[in-house]
Design a protein around this motif. Sequence first.
Motif, short mmCIF file in Angstrom:
data_model
loop_
_atom_site.label_atom_id
_atom_site.label_comp_id
_atom_site.label_asym_id
_atom_site.label_seq_id
_atom_site.Cartn_x
_atom_site.Cartn_y
_atom_site.Cartn_z
N ALA A 49 41.92 42.51 52.30
CA ALA A 49 42.42 41.74 51.16
C ALA A 49 41.49 40.58 50.90
O ALA A 49 40.87 40.04 51.81
CB ALA A 49 43.84 41.24 51.43
N ALA A 80 41.39 36.88 48.46
CA ALA A 80 42.13 35.97 47.59
C ALA A 80 41.22 35.45 46.49
O ALA A 80 40.01 35.31 46.67
CB ALA A 80 42.70 34.81 48.40
N HIS A 122 47.07 40.12 53.66
CA HIS A 122 47.34 39.36 52.44
C HIS A 122 47.56 37.88 52.77
O HIS A 122 46.97 37.00 52.13
CB HIS A 122 48.58 39.91 51.73
CG HIS A 122 48.37 41.25 51.10
ND1 HIS A 122 49.36 41.88 50.38
CD2 HIS A 122 47.30 42.06 51.06
CE1 HIS A 122 48.90 43.05 49.94
NE2 HIS A 122 47.65 43.17 50.34
N ILE A 132 52.27 34.18 47.54
CA ILE A 132 51.41 35.15 46.83
C ILE A 132 52.13 35.58 45.57
O ILE A 132 53.10 36.33 45.61
CB ILE A 132 51.06 36.34 47.74
CG1 ILE A 132 50.29 35.84 48.97
CG2 ILE A 132 50.24 37.38 46.97
CD1 ILE A 132 50.02 36.91 50.00
N ILE A 188 49.45 40.47 43.09
CA ILE A 188 48.54 41.30 43.86
C ILE A 188 47.90 42.31 42.91
O ILE A 188 48.60 42.99 42.14
CB ILE A 188 49.27 42.04 44.99
CG1 ILE A 188 49.90 41.03 45.97
CG2 ILE A 188 48.32 42.97 45.74
CD1 ILE A 188 50.76 41.68 47.04
N TYR A 189 46.58 42.41 42.96
CA TYR A 189 45.82 43.32 42.10
C TYR A 189 45.02 44.29 42.96
O TYR A 189 44.72 44.01 44.13
CB TYR A 189 44.84 42.54 41.22
CG TYR A 189 45.47 41.74 40.11
CD1 TYR A 189 45.43 42.18 38.79
CD2 TYR A 189 46.09 40.51 40.37
CE1 TYR A 189 46.00 41.45 37.76
CE2 TYR A 189 46.66 39.76 39.35
CZ TYR A 189 46.61 40.24 38.05
OH TYR A 189 47.17 39.51 37.03
N SER A 190 44.65 45.40 42.37
CA SER A 190 43.70 46.30 43.01
C SER A 190 42.28 45.85 42.67
O SER A 190 42.08 45.04 41.76
CB SER A 190 43.91 47.74 42.52
OG SER A 190 43.54 47.85 41.15
N VAL A 198 45.97 37.73 45.04
CA VAL A 198 45.28 38.51 46.05
C VAL A 198 44.80 39.83 45.47
O VAL A 198 45.52 40.46 44.66
CB VAL A 198 46.20 38.77 47.26
CG1 VAL A 198 45.66 39.86 48.18
CG2 VAL A 198 46.43 37.49 48.04
N ASP A 232 43.99 43.52 46.71
CA ASP A 232 44.22 44.42 47.82
C ASP A 232 43.13 45.50 47.81
O ASP A 232 43.12 46.34 46.92
CB ASP A 232 45.61 45.04 47.72
CG ASP A 232 45.99 45.88 48.92
OD1 ASP A 232 45.08 46.36 49.63
OD2 ASP A 232 47.19 46.07 49.17
N GLN A 262 44.36 49.16 48.09
CA GLN A 262 45.19 49.68 47.01
C GLN A 262 44.35 50.46 46.02
O GLN A 262 43.33 49.99 45.56
CB GLN A 262 45.89 48.50 46.31
CG GLN A 262 46.82 48.89 45.17
CD GLN A 262 47.51 47.66 44.59
OE1 GLN A 262 47.99 46.81 45.33
NE2 GLN A 262 47.54 47.56 43.28
#
Length: 323
Positions: free
Chosen positions: A36, A38, A115, A291, A294-296, A317, A319, A322
């Motif tokens: 992960a 950030a 994460h 958090i 969360i994005y890929s 974050v 990922d 992902q």
Amino acid sequence: MRAAICSEYGEPEVVRIDEIASPSLEPGHVRVRVGAAAVNFPDVLVVADKYQISVPTPFVPGSEFAGLVEEVADDVGDLAVGDRVSGTGIVGAFAEEIAAKAVSLRRIPDGVDDHTAAAFGVAHRTAYHTLRSVARIRPGETLVVLGAGGGVGLAAVQLGAVLGATVVAVASSADKLEVAASYGAKQLVDHRAGELRALLKDVAREGADVVVDPVGGDLSEPALRSLRRGGRFITVGYASGTIPRIPLNLVLVKGIRIQGFQFQDLDPDEFRRNENELVDLLVSGRAVPHIGAIYSLDDAVGALRLVGDGQAIGKVVIDLQQA
């Protein structure tokens, strides 16, 4: 490996996802499989070539990551393949792999996921060192935090409350203030609701003891005016994009101290103390990053855009596991 690539400077949309060679491994470095990463506001500035350090293109953006050591070079101390680590740098984190200096990495405590580890480093370390070693916040003092919905701001809210301060959170939306309240803010101020100095006077009638400002711009001066005599104003960054101009007569008349935060200015003994205390707070669950999104990796542009537009709440974050 797959990575986000900035081949030209500009808005986040200049970043593309592509296949590139894995980074070479030099002595003193380890290769980390990134779990992960950030997203921080300086990442947006680096892509736009508006940061204090200019990075030649092409480069992989991203300054904060967590993952698994998968290869080590010589002279890396006791780090070994299989160790879980987190780290920070200027660039390189938005990729499946990163080559990092071993001395810059920290082992991730047991029970802390990637994460959380990726999102904890920059914001919470900045906020905690600021409060402990620059502001020297004391229990019972009134702490005003500008940009209280952002990464550093929300961390300062949470850690200020942990350190016993009465926290006044200043942010630009009800959603951000709601989250700030959940992390310990006792007073909530939407700076869009009126003149900030008057709003702060309503909630801190005797004046604030400390202002932590990661935003700059038009909010800085009225927040400084809200300080009681002898108060401390700590400038941490300029997420607004504007460096404020402060009338020095205010400093003279009110006996205010204005200080800036930089890691390299910290006393080494205090730095170690703060770092140890932070790990304890993280492991105990008393200080954890919020958090908000969360994005890929494929949507790294969206993550950068959210942070750059000031719409993020807490940390964003990417990922890398992902799809």
